[in-house]
Structure formats: structure tokens, C-alpha cells
Design a protein around this motif. Structure first.
Motif, PDB file in Angstrom:
ATOM      1  N   HIS A 108       0.809  -1.223   0.000  1.00  0.00           N
ATOM      2  CA  HIS A 108       0.000   0.000   0.000  1.00  0.00           C
ATOM      3  C   HIS A 108       0.842   1.274   0.000  1.00  0.00           C
ATOM      4  O   HIS A 108       0.361   2.335  -0.377  1.00  0.00           O
ATOM      5  N   LYS A 152      -0.173  -6.506   1.978  1.00  0.00           N
ATOM      6  CA  LYS A 152      -0.875  -5.291   1.561  1.00  0.00           C
ATOM      7  C   LYS A 152      -0.516  -4.119   2.471  1.00  0.00           C
ATOM      8  O   LYS A 152      -0.331  -2.998   2.010  1.00  0.00           O
ATOM      9  N   ARG A 163      -7.493   0.069   0.744  1.00  0.00           N
ATOM     10  CA  ARG A 163      -7.884  -1.212   0.169  1.00  0.00           C
ATOM     11  C   ARG A 163      -8.768  -0.942  -1.039  1.00  0.00           C
ATOM     12  O   ARG A 163      -9.790  -0.256  -0.940  1.00  0.00           O
ATOM     13  N   ALA A 180      -9.232  -1.947  -5.719  1.00  0.00           N
ATOM     14  CA  ALA A 180      -8.757  -2.662  -6.893  1.00  0.00           C
ATOM     15  C   ALA A 180      -7.378  -2.168  -7.296  1.00  0.00           C
ATOM     16  O   ALA A 180      -6.534  -2.949  -7.759  1.00  0.00           O
ATOM     17  N   ASN A 227      -4.844  -3.963  -5.236  1.00  0.00           N
ATOM     18  CA  ASN A 227      -4.643  -5.328  -5.734  1.00  0.00           C
ATOM     19  C   ASN A 227      -3.750  -5.348  -6.974  1.00  0.00           C
ATOM     20  O   ASN A 227      -2.874  -6.203  -7.117  1.00  0.00           O
ATOM     21  N   ASP A 228      -3.980  -4.395  -7.878  1.00  0.00           N
ATOM     22  CA  ASP A 228      -3.157  -4.320  -9.085  1.00  0.00           C
ATOM     23  C   ASP A 228      -1.696  -4.048  -8.722  1.00  0.00           C
ATOM     24  O   ASP A 228      -0.778  -4.666  -9.284  1.00  0.00           O
ATOM     25  N   TYR A 259      -0.233  -4.749  -5.899  1.00  0.00           N
ATOM     26  CA  TYR A 259       0.285  -5.937  -5.229  1.00  0.00           C
ATOM     27  C   TYR A 259       0.795  -6.944  -6.266  1.00  0.00           C
ATOM     28  O   TYR A 259       1.904  -7.472  -6.153  1.00  0.00           O
ATOM     29  N   LEU A 260      -0.021  -7.209  -7.265  1.00  0.00           N
ATOM     30  CA  LEU A 260       0.364  -8.161  -8.306  1.00  0.00           C
ATOM     31  C   LEU A 260       1.588  -7.679  -9.075  1.00  0.00           C
ATOM     32  O   LEU A 260       2.474  -8.480  -9.424  1.00  0.00           O
ATOM     33  N   THR A 305      -1.169 -13.075   1.562  1.00  0.00           N
ATOM     34  CA  THR A 305      -2.513 -12.535   1.378  1.00  0.00           C
ATOM     35  C   THR A 305      -3.545 -13.625   1.585  1.00  0.00           C
ATOM     36  O   THR A 305      -3.246 -14.817   1.465  1.00  0.00           O
ATOM     37  N   ASP A 308      -6.531 -12.844   0.003  1.00  0.00           N
ATOM     38  CA  ASP A 308      -7.401 -12.326  -1.050  1.00  0.00           C
ATOM     39  C   ASP A 308      -7.435 -13.338  -2.204  1.00  0.00           C
ATOM     40  O   ASP A 308      -6.435 -13.528  -2.904  1.00  0.00           O
ATOM     41  N   GLN A 347      -8.810 -13.227  -5.076  1.00  0.00           N
ATOM     42  CA  GLN A 347      -8.579 -12.649  -6.397  1.00  0.00           C
ATOM     43  C   GLN A 347      -7.083 -12.635  -6.710  1.00  0.00           C
ATOM     44  O   GLN A 347      -6.662 -13.018  -7.815  1.00  0.00           O
ATOM     45  N   ILE A 348      -6.282 -12.224  -5.739  1.00  0.00           N
ATOM     46  CA  ILE A 348      -4.836 -12.199  -5.927  1.00  0.00           C
ATOM     47  C   ILE A 348      -4.290 -13.618  -6.031  1.00  0.00           C
ATOM     48  O   ILE A 348      -3.460 -13.928  -6.892  1.00  0.00           O
TER      49      ILE A 348
END
Length: 325
Positions: free
Chosen positions: A172, A194, A207, A209, A212-213, A215-216, A233, A235, A237-238
């Protein structure tokens, strides 16, 4: 766009603020009925208050096929003698792992950073020497952004001598992409989280999207730079995207999940053949940890209330086994 409900953001901010108030912590510790209630809630996420509790949990999970990390909770220690005592406790953990885990984690401010940077460096190198003897790994946690420069300075100095020291980076923070780039010349273990701390305006993403982007992107960059990466994580999605991109296939990445958090997901990933590490904590300084864990995912407040109202809690380790049956 941030899709986090407003009440969750408010609760998370409030818990992060409360966690940093020494008067609230003292009130909890000096109020037996309140202390017992909150400790009951903390048992879901903290193995216990004693070293044996942490080692026992690590042993059980290792027997189930999980990798494990063990942390003796503590930070912002202002007394040299207490810093030294914390380092001695960490050395004892290292010596007593005996297959229960291969990584010991800690905050540098638990072993002297808040007192003197040289003290933190000296104790860190002592821990690294102890860990080298038993082929264990050390992982430095990341703290508030105000400490990031000093943490990275101590880490870089020690890691130049000891290859068994890794570092945590917080996705973050806006600065983290550059921090990761600055570490590219000497690949080590990088744990990417995160980030759970409340930071000054303009220094971090909420927190979202976008987080998340980022992070990836950081995981991708860390793997490309040759680091061994802990994808820390819960999450999905991740996690699903990391699997889709094949990041777990080369053997230099793992999923890293906190003890007591989503054991069913951890078991599912392990059953599918992915390397899963469980990050276990123990110690008496669990109040701050509990606040941050609920702040990280405010719906956990419901579970905390249920745990406080209930009777004797089941062993959280059992969930990692039962979910796979």
C-alpha cells in the motif's frame, strides 16, 4: 474506485488508532474481566502467550504438510534490557524449532530499533548467526512508514553478510516499488503484504482494486528480479491470479497466510499441491496484533464477538486438517 463499505473503513481506522494508544492497552491489561474477554477473541489468531504454545502449533501444522513461520509478538520496545531479553527469546525459538518450522519473524523495533539502530543491528546479526547454525531463515517484518528507511538500512547492512535474512514490503505504500527496485541487486526472501498500518495522507493506497493491481505488479517484479517471494494474502482474487500466471510453478514463490485466517482456503491450496506457509504468532503482546487483524478485515469483528461470548475455543490448528477431509 474503493469498494470497501464506509463502516468497514471507519472501523478499521478506529482500531488502528486504538491499537497505538498506550492508555487503552494499559486499561485492558489492568481490567481482568476485559483482558480475559479479549484474550479469548485473540486465541483464534494467536497460538498462545508462551513459547511452547507457538512451537506446538508450528509442529502440528508442519506435520500436516504446511510450511510455518513463528513470531514472538512485540514492538516499539524502549528498554535495552527488554530488547536483549526479546532477542534471547528469539534465539531460543531458533534452537527449539526441531522441524516445527524453518523461519522466525520479528519486528526490528522489538530488538532495539526504537532505542538505537546499532543495537538493533547487533542483535539482528546475533540472531542470524544462531539461525545459520540450524539452517533457519529470519524474516524482518515491516512497521509504520516512519520507520521504513531505518528498517531497510539495517536489513541491507545485515543481509550483505547473512543470506538467511529476508524482508517484508508493504504494497500500500507509494514508495514500495522503488524500495523493491533498490533491492534487486541482491535477491533474497521478500514477503509482500498489503499493509495494515494507518499512514499519513498521500503516502499509501486504501484497500481497493488499485491496491490489488499494485500488489500483483510487485510480486511480478520481485519474481523477475530473482527473489524468493512469499505472497502474503488471503485475497482469493490475488491468489487465483498468481496461480493463473504460473508464479508458483518455478519453486521460488509460496502462499503465506496468517494463523487462524481462512484455514479452509489454506487447506484447499495445500491439497492442490501449492506451497502454503502459516504465519504463527505467540506472546503476551497480543492486543495490538488482535486490533490489526480485525482492522485488516473488519467482518472478523463478528467472529471476535462470538469467541468472547462462547466457551472454550477449539484448537485453531484442527481447522487446517478437518477442512481437507
Amino acid at each position: 474506485m474503493n469498494h470497501e463499505p464506509d463502516w468497514e473503513r471507519r472501523l478499521a481506522d478506529a482500531l488502528k488508532s486504538v491499537a497505538r494508544r498506550s492508555d487503552v492497552k494499559s486499561f485492558v491489561e489492568q481490567t481482568p474481566w476485559l483482558y480475559q474477554l479479549l484474550r479469548r477473541a485473540a486465541r483464534q489468531y494467536v497460538a498462545g502467550e508462551e513459547r511452547r504454545d507457538g512451537l506446538d502449533a508450528a509442529g502440528k501444522l508442519a506435520d500436516m504438510g504446511y510450511r510455518t513461520s513463528l513470531e514472538y509478538i512485540g514492538e516499539n520496545t524502549m528498554d535495552r534490557a527488554v530488547c536483549q531479553a526479546a532477542a534471547e527469546e528469539l534465539k531460543t525459538i531458533i534452537r527449539e524449532l526441531n522441524g516445527a518450522g524453518d523461519r522466525v519473524c520479528f519486528d526490528l523495533s522489538h530488538i532495539g530499533l526504537s532505542v538505537d539502530t546499532d543495537l538493533a543491528y547487533r542483535l539482528l546479526t546475533e540472531l542470524a548467526e544462531e539461525a545459520m547454525r540450524v539452517e533457519a531463515e529470519l524474516l524482518i517484518s515491516m512497521e509504520e512508514s516512519a520507520k521504513t528507511d531505518r528498517i531497510l538500512d539495517v536489513y541491507r547492512q545485515a543481509a550483505s553478510r547473512y543470506p538467511n535474512i529476508g524482508i517484508t514490503l508493504q504494497a500500500h505504500l507509494h514508495r514500495t516499488r522503488q524500495d523493491l527496485a533498490d533491492l534487486s541487486h541482491s535477491p533474497r526472501r521478500i514477503r509482500i503484504v498489503k499493509g495494515a498500518f494507518r499512514e499519513p495522507e498521500g503516502q499509501a493506497l486504501p484497500r481497493s482494486a488499485a491496491l490489488n493491481d499494485r500488489y500483483l505488479e510487485l510480486v511480478h517484479d520481485a519474481i523477475r528480479q530473482g527473489h524468493h517471494v512469499s505472497i502474503a494474502t488471503h485475497d482469493e482474487q490475488i491468489i487465483n491470479e498468481a496461480i493463473r500466471r504460473g508464479w508458483l510453478d518455478a519453486g521460488n514463490a509460496e502462499f503465506d497466510m496468517l494463523y487462524g485466517f481462512r484455514p479452509g482456503l489454506a487447506a484447499k491450496l495445500r491439497a492442490a499441491g501449492f506451497p502454503v506457509r502459516i504465519y504463527i504468532t505467540y506472546g503476551q503482546e497480543w492486543f495490538l496484533y488482535l486490533c490489526h487483524r480485525i482492522a485488516e478485515y473488519p467482518p472478523h469483528l463478528y467472529r471476535a464477538v462470538a469467541d468472547m461470548a462462547g466457551g472454550e475455543a477449539a484448537d485453531p490448528c484442527l481447522a487446517y486438517e478437518l477442512q481437507t477431509q
